[in-house]
Scaffold this active site. Structure first.
Site, short mmCIF file in Angstrom:
data_model
loop_
_atom_site.label_atom_id
_atom_site.label_comp_id
_atom_site.label_asym_id
_atom_site.label_seq_id
_atom_site.Cartn_x
_atom_site.Cartn_y
_atom_site.Cartn_z
N GLY A 72 -16.24 -87.08 47.22
CA GLY A 72 -16.66 -87.33 45.85
C GLY A 72 -17.94 -88.13 45.83
O GLY A 72 -18.66 -88.18 46.82
N ASN A 73 -18.27 -88.71 44.69
CA ASN A 73 -19.46 -89.55 44.60
C ASN A 73 -19.21 -90.66 43.58
O ASN A 73 -18.13 -90.74 43.00
CB ASN A 73 -20.70 -88.72 44.25
#
Ligand code: CTP
Length: 266
Positions: A72-73
Site C-alpha cells: 500500500g502507500n
C-alpha cells in the site's frame, strides 16, 4: 429523503456508527460541526456545479500479498474527500470511488468503496461515460504481487514469493479514451515537481495536474495542508504555495467550472 433532495434540500447525515440500544449502522445524527459547516456553506456558498457530474477517486489501494498482508502507500484520502465534498456542496452530482480509508462519508455523495487498483479501475471505467469531469486524487498502487497467496505465507516465504507486476494506469487509460471529459490528475513529487508534473499532463492527456510536494512535514500524505501548484494545459497556472486541502479543493472546483463552461460553449 428523496423528496427533500429533489426539492433542493441539503441533507446532512444520517451517518453510520453506533446507535441507541447497541445497534450499529446508518441512523446517527451528523456531528454538530458537520451540520454547522453545511449550514454555513448553504448560506454563503456558490451552487455553480449544479447539473455537472464529477467522478473523484481517493485514498490508497491495497494490493494483497496473502490474506493478511498487502502492498500500500501513505495516502489517507483527505484530498479526494475534500474535492468530493466541495463539488457536492456546489451542487454537482458526485461519485467518489475510494480505496481503504478511515474518513467519514461526505454528505450528498455516491460513495463506492474498493480495495485494489483493479477494482478501482473497474469502478472508474464503469462511470466514465457518465462523468463530465474526473479528478484522480487516489494514490493508486503502481504495481501488485503477481500472485496473491490464498493462505497466510510463512515469514520465510514472503520475500521469496514477491514478484511484482504493473497495475493498470487508470488515468492514462481515461486520457486515451477522452471525449468531452475534463481530466485532472495529481503528481506527488519529491524532486523537480514542475518537470515531472508537465510530463504527466502531456503523457496522460490531462487538462490539469495538481503537483504536490510529499516527503516533508506539513505537506502531502496525511497532512492538513499541501505545498502544491496547479498546472494547466491551457491558461494560467497556480504557482507553488501552501494551501489547506479545502482551499486546494475549492481552487480545483473553480478551475473545473471554467473548463466545463469552455467546453459547453465550444
Ligand atoms: N494513477 C492512476 N493509475 C495508476 C497510477 C496512478 O490513475 N495505476 C493516477 C493517480 O491517481 C494520479 C496520477 O496518475 O492522478 C499520478 O501519476 P503517476 O505517473 O502514476 O505518478 P507516479 O506514481 O508518481 O509516477 P512516477 O513514478 O512516474 O513519478
Amino acid at each position: 429523503m428523496e423528496t427533500l433532495r429533489s426539492r433542493g434540500a441539503v441533507l446532512v447525515g444520517p451517518v453510520e456508527g453506533a446507535l441507541a440500544a447497541g445497534d450499529e449502522g446508518p441512523g446517527r445524527m451528523a456531528e454538530a460541526e458537520d451540520i454547522a459547516r453545511a449550514v454555513a456553506a448553504v448560506l454563503t456558498g456558490r451552487r455553480d456545479l449544479v447539473g455537472r457530474r464529477v467522478l473523484v477517486t481517493a485514498g490508497p489501494t491495497h494490493e494483497p500479498i496473502d490474506p493478511v498482508r498487502f502492498l500500500g502507500n501513505r495516502s489517507t484520502g483527505k484530498m479526494g474527500f475534500a474535492v468530493a465534498a466541495e463539488a457536492a456542496r456546489r451542487g454537482a452530482d458526485v461519485a467518489l470511488v475510494t480505496g481503504p480509508v478511515g474518513l467519514p462519508e461526505p454528505a450528498g455523495v455516491d460513495l463506492v468503496r474498493v480495495e485494489t487498483a483493479e477494482q478501482m479501475a473497474e469502478a472508474v471505467f464503469d462511470r466514465y461515460g457518465w462523468a463530465d469531469a474526473v479528478v484522480m486524487a487516489a494514490a493508486v498502487a503502481d504495481c501488485r504481487p503477481a500472485l496473491a497467496a490464498d493462505h497466510k505465507l510463512k515469514k520465510e516465504g514472503v520475500a521469496r514469493s514477491l514478484i511484482l507486476e504493473p497495475t493498470t494506469d487508470i488515468l492514462a487509460a481515461l486520457g486515451k479514451r477522452k471525449e468531452r471529459q475534463v481530466l485532472v490528475g495529481f503528481a506527488a513529487e519529491t524532486g523537480d515537481y514542475e518537470k515531472e508534473a508537465r510530463r504527466k499532463l502531456a503523457e496522460k492527456n490531462l487538462d490539469l495536474v495538481v503537483a504536490n510536494e510529499v516527503g516533508r512535514p506539513g505537506t502531502g500524505f496525511g497532512a492538513e495542508t499541501d505545498r502544491a501548484a496547479i498546472l494547466a494545459r491551457e491558461g494560467a497556472d497556480e504557482p507553488l504555495r501552501m494551501w489547506t486541502k479545502q482551499e486546494l479543493a475549492r481552487a480545483i472546483c473553480d478551475r473545473l467550472i471554467r473548463l466545463l463552461e469552455g467546453r459547453r460553449a465550444s
